[in-house]
Write a protein that holds these residues in place. Structure first.
Motif, PDB file in Angstrom:
ATOM      1  N   ALA A  60       0.780  -1.334   0.021  1.00 38.23           N
ATOM      2  CA  ALA A  60       0.023  -0.043   0.048  1.00 38.23           C
ATOM      3  C   ALA A  60       0.840   1.394  -0.080  1.00 38.23           C
ATOM      4  O   ALA A  60       0.444   2.354  -0.328  1.00 38.23           O
ATOM      5  CB  ALA A  60      -0.912   0.096   1.110  1.00 38.23           C
ATOM      6  N   ARG A  61       2.074   1.372   0.432  1.00 37.51           N
ATOM      7  CA  ARG A  61       3.019   2.331   0.438  1.00 37.51           C
ATOM      8  C   ARG A  61       4.043   2.285  -0.937  1.00 37.51           C
ATOM      9  O   ARG A  61       4.875   2.968  -0.750  1.00 37.51           O
ATOM     10  CB  ARG A  61       3.626   2.219   1.784  1.00 37.51           C
ATOM     11  CG  ARG A  61       3.027   2.336   2.863  1.00 37.51           C
ATOM     12  CD  ARG A  61       3.586   2.207   4.027  1.00 37.51           C
ATOM     13  NE  ARG A  61       2.751   2.401   5.342  1.00 37.51           N
ATOM     14  CZ  ARG A  61       2.982   2.929   6.605  1.00 37.51           C
ATOM     15  NH1 ARG A  61       4.196   3.424   6.591  1.00 37.51           N
ATOM     16  NH2 ARG A  61       2.144   2.924   7.497  1.00 37.51           N
ATOM     17  N   THR A  68       6.516  -5.540  -4.228  1.00 38.76           N
ATOM     18  CA  THR A  68       7.070  -5.148  -2.968  1.00 38.76           C
ATOM     19  C   THR A  68       6.273  -6.142  -2.033  1.00 38.76           C
ATOM     20  O   THR A  68       6.703  -6.612  -0.995  1.00 38.76           O
ATOM     21  CB  THR A  68       6.442  -4.009  -2.540  1.00 38.76           C
ATOM     22  OG1 THR A  68       6.999  -2.888  -3.433  1.00 38.76           O
ATOM     23  CG2 THR A  68       6.808  -3.317  -1.172  1.00 38.76           C
ATOM     24  N   ALA A  69       5.089  -6.454  -2.287  1.00 37.59           N
ATOM     25  CA  ALA A  69       4.114  -7.663  -1.478  1.00 37.59           C
ATOM     26  C   ALA A  69       4.917  -8.802  -1.432  1.00 37.59           C
ATOM     27  O   ALA A  69       5.187  -9.621  -0.277  1.00 37.59           O
ATOM     28  CB  ALA A  69       2.883  -7.720  -2.042  1.00 37.59           C
ATOM     29  N   VAL A  70       5.594  -9.485  -2.654  1.00 39.39           N
ATOM     30  CA  VAL A  70       6.253 -10.601  -2.719  1.00 39.39           C
ATOM     31  C   VAL A  70       7.238 -10.642  -1.774  1.00 39.39           C
ATOM     32  O   VAL A  70       7.646 -11.635  -0.907  1.00 39.39           O
ATOM     33  CB  VAL A  70       6.415 -11.025  -3.985  1.00 39.39           C
ATOM     34  CG1 VAL A  70       7.466 -12.118  -4.372  1.00 39.39           C
ATOM     35  CG2 VAL A  70       5.117 -11.400  -4.962  1.00 39.39           C
ATOM     36  N   GLN A  71       8.034  -9.481  -2.176  1.00 39.97           N
ATOM     37  CA  GLN A  71       9.454  -9.306  -1.174  1.00 39.97           C
ATOM     38  C   GLN A  71       9.159  -9.396   0.212  1.00 39.97           C
ATOM     39  O   GLN A  71       9.653 -10.076   0.940  1.00 39.97           O
ATOM     40  CB  GLN A  71      10.329  -8.174  -1.565  1.00 39.97           C
ATOM     41  CG  GLN A  71      11.395  -8.002  -1.006  1.00 39.97           C
ATOM     42  CD  GLN A  71      12.308  -9.229  -1.564  1.00 39.97           C
ATOM     43  OE1 GLN A  71      12.450  -9.410  -2.742  1.00 39.97           O
ATOM     44  NE2 GLN A  71      13.225  -9.599  -0.808  1.00 39.97           N
ATOM     45  N   ALA A  72       8.060  -8.637   0.687  1.00 40.52           N
ATOM     46  CA  ALA A  72       7.743  -8.513   2.082  1.00 40.52           C
ATOM     47  C   ALA A  72       7.334  -9.967   2.615  1.00 40.52           C
ATOM     48  O   ALA A  72       7.772 -10.259   3.814  1.00 40.52           O
ATOM     49  CB  ALA A  72       6.649  -7.555   2.219  1.00 40.52           C
ATOM     50  N   GLN A 129      -5.386  -3.436   2.344  1.00 36.50           N
ATOM     51  CA  GLN A 129      -5.009  -2.148   2.743  1.00 36.50           C
ATOM     52  C   GLN A 129      -5.573  -1.102   1.606  1.00 36.50           C
ATOM     53  O   GLN A 129      -5.861  -1.399   0.389  1.00 36.50           O
ATOM     54  CB  GLN A 129      -3.585  -2.070   3.063  1.00 36.50           C
ATOM     55  CG  GLN A 129      -3.221  -3.212   3.860  1.00 36.50           C
ATOM     56  CD  GLN A 129      -3.403  -2.641   5.297  1.00 36.50           C
ATOM     57  OE1 GLN A 129      -3.095  -1.467   5.574  1.00 36.50           O
ATOM     58  NE2 GLN A 129      -3.656  -3.505   6.297  1.00 36.50           N
ATOM     59  N   ILE A 130      -5.550  -0.003   1.875  1.00 37.27           N
ATOM     60  CA  ILE A 130      -5.890   0.801   0.897  1.00 37.27           C
ATOM     61  C   ILE A 130      -4.572   1.594   0.336  1.00 37.27           C
ATOM     62  O   ILE A 130      -3.637   2.068   1.058  1.00 37.27           O
ATOM     63  CB  ILE A 130      -6.659   2.277   1.662  1.00 37.27           C
ATOM     64  CG1 ILE A 130      -7.932   1.831   2.019  1.00 37.27           C
ATOM     65  CG2 ILE A 130      -6.830   3.224   0.564  1.00 37.27           C
ATOM     66  CD1 ILE A 130      -8.880   1.105   1.216  1.00 37.27           C
TER      67      ILE A 130
END
Length: 135
Positions: A60-61, A68-72, A129-130
């Motif tokens: 979301a950021r 980013t989602a995959v890495q996180a 998330q937004i």
């Protein structure tokens, strides 16, 4: 010691108690293994839920939400769950286009099985998330 062994062999009641106790050991081991399997399932479910939340929050950021989602998600439990980085699956259910759009991330992980007779299970977690505006 030899006298006690001879006395035990003569006393049938002592042998039957040992046989009864020995027959309970496999049952107790099975119950213990099942309890461990349930604990592993619970810990992995908590980890997957938290990884989904962290992946959605990071996405979301970010200007590149999917990467980013995959890495996180891959980095979330890499240090304490064996094989996390290679087995975790990350899916972005809803990709944002404009600030204010929802970002939905789903994370799944296969649960290791202690018994080959059991069906393989996968735990799932999802978070939304937004997508934030960039300054």
């Amino acid at each position: 010691m030899l006298v006690q062994a001879k006395r035990l062999l003569k006393d049938r009641r002592g042998i039957s108690e040992y046989v009864a106790a020995a027959s309970l050991i496999p049952v107790l081991m099975l119950l213990f293994a099942m309890a461990i399997q349930l604990v592993v399932l619970g810990v992995l479910q908590l980890a997957v839920n938290e990884a989904a939340f962290e992946a959605a929050r990071s996405a979301a950021r970010s200007p590149t939400p999917y990467a980013t989602a995959v890495q996180a998600a891959q980095n979330f439990a890499n240090g304490f769950i064996l094989g996390w980085k290679s087995k975790v699956q990350v899916t972005m259910v809803q990709t944002p286009n404009n600030p204010g759009d929802p970002v939905t991330v789903q994370v799944s992980f296969p649960v290791p099985q202690f018994f080959s007779a059991l069906q393989a299970k996968t735990v799932y977690g999802s978070s939304t998330q937004i997508w934030e505006e960039r300054p």
